[in-house]
Write a protein that holds these residues in place. Structure first.
Motif, PDB file in Angstrom:
ATOM      1  N   GLU A 167      -6.588  -0.885 -11.040  1.00  0.00           N
ATOM      2  CA  GLU A 167      -7.954  -0.482 -10.719  1.00  0.00           C
ATOM      3  C   GLU A 167      -8.098  -0.212  -9.221  1.00  0.00           C
ATOM      4  N   ALA A 168      -7.409  -0.998  -8.384  1.00  0.00           N
ATOM      5  CA  ALA A 168      -7.549  -0.865  -6.929  1.00  0.00           C
ATOM      6  C   ALA A 168      -6.727   0.284  -6.364  1.00  0.00           C
ATOM      7  N   SER A 219      -0.895   2.788  -0.233  1.00  0.00           N
ATOM      8  CA  SER A 219      -2.229   2.391   0.254  1.00  0.00           C
ATOM      9  C   SER A 219      -2.290   0.868   0.369  1.00  0.00           C
ATOM     10  N   GLN A 220      -1.445   0.207  -0.405  1.00  0.00           N
ATOM     11  CA  GLN A 220      -1.302  -1.251  -0.379  1.00  0.00           C
ATOM     12  C   GLN A 220      -2.577  -2.004  -0.747  1.00  0.00           C
ATOM     13  N   ASN A 221      -3.480  -1.362  -1.472  1.00  0.00           N
ATOM     14  CA  ASN A 221      -4.653  -2.073  -1.982  1.00  0.00           C
ATOM     15  C   ASN A 221      -4.251  -3.125  -2.998  1.00  0.00           C
ATOM     16  N   CYS A 222      -3.166  -2.858  -3.748  1.00  0.00           N
ATOM     17  CA  CYS A 222      -2.768  -3.743  -4.843  1.00  0.00           C
ATOM     18  C   CYS A 222      -2.510  -5.152  -4.344  1.00  0.00           C
ATOM     19  N   VAL A 223      -1.736  -5.246  -3.251  1.00  0.00           N
ATOM     20  CA  VAL A 223      -1.332  -6.570  -2.789  1.00  0.00           C
ATOM     21  C   VAL A 223      -2.542  -7.349  -2.271  1.00  0.00           C
ATOM     22  N   ARG A 224      -3.545  -6.623  -1.804  1.00  0.00           N
ATOM     23  CA  ARG A 224      -4.739  -7.306  -1.298  1.00  0.00           C
ATOM     24  C   ARG A 224      -5.693  -7.678  -2.423  1.00  0.00           C
ATOM     25  N   SER A 225      -5.487  -7.107  -3.612  1.00  0.00           N
ATOM     26  CA  SER A 225      -6.416  -7.354  -4.712  1.00  0.00           C
ATOM     27  C   SER A 225      -5.887  -8.329  -5.749  1.00  0.00           C
ATOM     28  N   ILE A 230       0.480 -11.975  -5.895  1.00  0.00           N
ATOM     29  CA  ILE A 230       1.853 -11.484  -6.080  1.00  0.00           C
ATOM     30  C   ILE A 230       2.182 -10.482  -4.969  1.00  0.00           C
ATOM     31  N   PRO A 231       3.345 -10.640  -4.323  1.00  0.00           N
ATOM     32  CA  PRO A 231       3.692  -9.719  -3.224  1.00  0.00           C
ATOM     33  C   PRO A 231       4.088  -8.337  -3.765  1.00  0.00           C
ATOM     34  N   LEU A 232       3.104  -7.615  -4.279  1.00  0.00           N
ATOM     35  CA  LEU A 232       3.383  -6.358  -4.979  1.00  0.00           C
ATOM     36  C   LEU A 232       4.059  -5.320  -4.090  1.00  0.00           C
ATOM     37  N   THR A 233       3.612  -5.211  -2.826  1.00  0.00           N
ATOM     38  CA  THR A 233       4.194  -4.164  -1.986  1.00  0.00           C
ATOM     39  C   THR A 233       5.628  -4.497  -1.590  1.00  0.00           C
ATOM     40  N   THR A 234       5.941  -5.790  -1.521  1.00  0.00           N
ATOM     41  CA  THR A 234       7.332  -6.169  -1.267  1.00  0.00           C
ATOM     42  C   THR A 234       8.174  -5.788  -2.476  1.00  0.00           C
ATOM     43  N   SER A 235       7.623  -6.048  -3.677  1.00  0.00           N
ATOM     44  CA  SER A 235       8.349  -5.665  -4.895  1.00  0.00           C
ATOM     45  C   SER A 235       8.565  -4.154  -4.944  1.00  0.00           C
ATOM     46  N   ILE A 236       7.530  -3.394  -4.602  1.00  0.00           N
ATOM     47  CA  ILE A 236       7.658  -1.937  -4.665  1.00  0.00           C
ATOM     48  C   ILE A 236       8.716  -1.455  -3.676  1.00  0.00           C
ATOM     49  N   ALA A 237       8.653  -1.979  -2.438  1.00  0.00           N
ATOM     50  CA  ALA A 237       9.628  -1.545  -1.432  1.00  0.00           C
ATOM     51  C   ALA A 237      11.047  -1.942  -1.846  1.00  0.00           C
ATOM     52  N   GLU A 238      11.162  -3.136  -2.423  1.00  0.00           N
ATOM     53  CA  GLU A 238      12.473  -3.600  -2.897  1.00  0.00           C
ATOM     54  C   GLU A 238      13.005  -2.665  -3.995  1.00  0.00           C
TER      55      GLU A 238
ATOM     56  N   THR B  83     -11.698   4.201  -0.210  1.00  0.00           N
ATOM     57  CA  THR B  83     -11.913   3.372   0.978  1.00  0.00           C
ATOM     58  C   THR B  83     -13.307   2.742   0.985  1.00  0.00           C
ATOM     59  N   GLY B  84     -14.220   3.301   0.189  1.00  0.00           N
ATOM     60  CA  GLY B  84     -15.556   2.719   0.096  1.00  0.00           C
ATOM     61  C   GLY B  84     -15.497   1.302  -0.460  1.00  0.00           C
ATOM     62  N   SER B  85     -14.755   1.103  -1.538  1.00  0.00           N
ATOM     63  CA  SER B  85     -14.662  -0.229  -2.144  1.00  0.00           C
ATOM     64  C   SER B  85     -13.560  -1.061  -1.523  1.00  0.00           C
ATOM     65  N   TYR B  86     -12.514  -0.414  -1.016  1.00  0.00           N
ATOM     66  CA  TYR B  86     -11.376  -1.157  -0.476  1.00  0.00           C
ATOM     67  C   TYR B  86     -11.226  -0.753   0.984  1.00  0.00           C
ATOM     68  N   ASN B  87     -12.011  -1.374   1.817  1.00  0.00           N
ATOM     69  CA  ASN B  87     -12.103  -1.023   3.228  1.00  0.00           C
ATOM     70  C   ASN B  87     -10.982  -1.707   4.006  1.00  0.00           C
ATOM     71  N   TYR B  88      -9.732  -1.321   3.714  1.00  0.00           N
ATOM     72  CA  TYR B  88      -8.584  -1.946   4.364  1.00  0.00           C
ATOM     73  C   TYR B  88      -7.869  -0.923   5.239  1.00  0.00           C
ATOM     74  N   GLU B  89      -7.270  -1.421   6.303  1.00  0.00           N
ATOM     75  CA  GLU B  89      -6.618  -0.537   7.270  1.00  0.00           C
ATOM     76  C   GLU B  89      -5.569   0.350   6.604  1.00  0.00           C
ATOM     77  N   ARG B  90      -4.703  -0.218   5.753  1.00  0.00           N
ATOM     78  CA  ARG B  90      -3.635   0.587   5.138  1.00  0.00           C
ATOM     79  C   ARG B  90      -4.226   1.622   4.191  1.00  0.00           C
ATOM     80  N   ASN B  91      -5.347   1.263   3.568  1.00  0.00           N
ATOM     81  CA  ASN B  91      -5.983   2.209   2.654  1.00  0.00           C
ATOM     82  C   ASN B  91      -6.569   3.386   3.431  1.00  0.00           C
ATOM     83  N   TRP B  92      -7.134   3.095   4.615  1.00  0.00           N
ATOM     84  CA  TRP B  92      -7.639   4.180   5.468  1.00  0.00           C
ATOM     85  C   TRP B  92      -6.501   5.069   5.921  1.00  0.00           C
ATOM     86  N   ARG B  93      -5.366   4.451   6.244  1.00  0.00           N
ATOM     87  CA  ARG B  93      -4.226   5.251   6.683  1.00  0.00           C
ATOM     88  C   ARG B  93      -3.702   6.110   5.537  1.00  0.00           C
TER      89      ARG B  93
END
Ligand code: SF4
Ligand code: FES
Lengths: 254, 222
Positions: A167-168, A219-225, A230-238, B83-93
């Protein structure tokens, strides 16, 4: 004065509803009495008991999905005040009111807040997120896993296929067939297992198919959500590393 | 299978050769800041005297640029910014990488049309290129557009290197990605400043004389 204290004791909801998979969504407002320690699921139960909107209109109760009620099954994921999370773990006192509830619209909506997460289970099948141990005879015990590896692998195994990371993700949408972060992380988990490693190449090849790992745009929203951290972006990079290696290995024929 | 390779090639071409070309271009342009017209023309002449220059341009610039640009537009189209819902630096990039990609592609097409294409059509000689850019930077509108174009190019280049390192599994853990993030944003700052300084250097009247029109005007006046 009496009015303000009465208002304080009520919890306001704005819920996005949808009667059928292909019908138009609409919103309805609800106001229910506040009780200590209530969460979004217990509020929805309250609305179910007394299905009346704030305007006093009697309606069909709001539908939702839930099961474990302790943030381990992932069934109750929905968008709460703009962010996807588990409704059973969302305490009302920590939420800003009015509380907006929406279905996770990355998935097909079945009804109201109920969504269909089949694509996630299909993805797990696609990447063979299991360890084949069956044989025509007893294969004996598998190799042991080093403790250090077990510790991080255990973190990956906490995934409950809740769908929040999909979703993220800005790249999981109707224009792409990107498999999403969860299944990629599961490939890392099963490839890390000493027995699962025997089929590692098959899983990597599934990630190299259309809709696979190349759909990630960092975008790395996943790991923050992810509610399980779960370290999702580490898994993806791996897995980026492993699929790249696999690609060269195949080309060079080693 | 196809999508994986298509995306990998897109990512690779962004660094080899396109990023190297940007750096080369930066050095040539910076000649204008350092040594004025003479240094700039020296750089242009050096490049154009390279053996098989046409094939080098075709294989190391035109084809990679076309592939990276067109496939990049498709990647940008496929994303659904949030970016509206997920206002994170990496998402903006993530979002800026796509926006700057589109701006950079349009900017490069325009810039190439004004310079390289005009040379190919025989309208302009290599020695007159400095004068063309002088005219661009003296006009406030085109100067602003160039400014936006080069800053967006610098961002796309630097942030693209960060993504490249992740996509090829070179920076895996959060710490590696954070360090490379700082380094790439530092690169963005340096490259932007150098490009802008070069662009401003073209405002120098010296470059005006490179334009034959102004040259002949001068002879008429004297
Ligand atoms: S990785 Fe996290 S967010 Fe994604 S499905 Fe699993 S538990 Fe949910
Ligand atoms: S009901 Fe299982 S996670 Fe909420």
């Amino acid at each position: 004065m009496a009015e303000t204290s009465a208002l304080k004791k009520n919890v306001k909801f704005i819920i996005t509803r949808q009667d059928a998979p292909d019908s138009k969504p609409y919103t309805e407002e609800f106001e229910i009495p506040y009780r200590p320690n209530m969460n979004v699921i217990s509020s929805l139960m309250e609305i179910q008991r007394n299905p009346v909107t704030s305007e006093g209109k009697g309606i069909a109760p709001v539908c939702w999905d839930s099961n474990c009620l302790e943030e381990v099954c992932g069934a109750c994921s929905m968008v709460i005040n703009g962010k996807p999370r588990q409704a059973c773990a969302a305490l009302i006192e920590n939420l800003e009111q009015p509380i907006r509830l929406q279905p996770m619209s990355t998935f097909p909506v079945v009804r109201d807040l109920v969504i269909d997460r089949s694509r996630m289970f299909k993805a797990l099948k696609r990447v063979k997120a299991w360890i084949p141990i069956d044989g025509t005879y007893d294969l004996g015990p598998g190799p042991r896993m080093p403790e250090k590896k077990r510790q991080w692998a255990y973190e990956l195994s906490k995934c409950m296929t809740c769908g929040v990371c999909l979703e993220a993700c800005p790249n999981v949408n109707e224009k792409t067939d990107f498999i999403g972060p969860a299944a990629i992380s599961q490939v890392r988990l099963f490839n890390a297992h000493p027995t699962g490693d025997m089929n590692a190449d098959e899983r990597l090849e599934m990630l190299m198919e259309d809709g696979g790992i190349d759909g990630c745009g960092n975008s790395q929203n996943c790991v923050r959500s992810c509610p399980k951290g779960i370290p999702l972006t580490t898994s993806i990079a791996e897995m980026n590393k492993d699929t790249t290696k696999h690609m060269f290995k195949r080309w060079l024929g080693v | 299978m196809k999508g994986y390779y298509a995306r990998k090639i897109h990512s690779l071409l962004g660094v080899i050769p396109l990023s190297f070309f940007i750096l080369e271009h930066l050095v040539t342009n910076f000649g204008a800041f350092e040594g004025g017209l003479a240094k700039f023309n020296e750089g242009v002449a050096f490049l154009n005297n390279l053996p098989l220059v046409f094939f080098m341009e075709l294989l190391l610039i035109w084809l990679p640029l076309l592939y990276h640009g067109v496939f990049g537009l498709y990647i940008a189209y496929q994303s659904k910014p949030n970016t509206g819902s997920y206002n994170y630096e990496r998402n903006w990039r993530f979002l800026f990488q796509r926006i700057s990609g589109v701006i950079t592609f349009m900017f490069i097409i325009w810039h190439v049309f004004e310079t390289r294409v005009q040379v190919a059509l025989g309208n302009v000689t290599h020695e007159e290129l400095g004068g063309i850019i002088h005219a661009v930077v003296m006009n406030p509108l085109t100067f602003t557009l160039y400014l936006v174009g080069i800053i967006s190019t610098a961002f796309h280049f630097s942030n693209g290197i960060w993504s490249f390192l992740v996509s090829w599994g070179i920076t895996v853990g959060p710490r590696a990605q954070r360090v490379s993030s700082i380094m790439c944003m530092g690169l963005f700052a340096v490259v932007s400043v150098l490009f802008v300084l070069s662009l401003i250097a073209f405002r120098n009247v010296e470059f005006a004389t490179a334009l034959n029109v102004i040259d002949s005007l001068k002879t008429v006046l004297s």
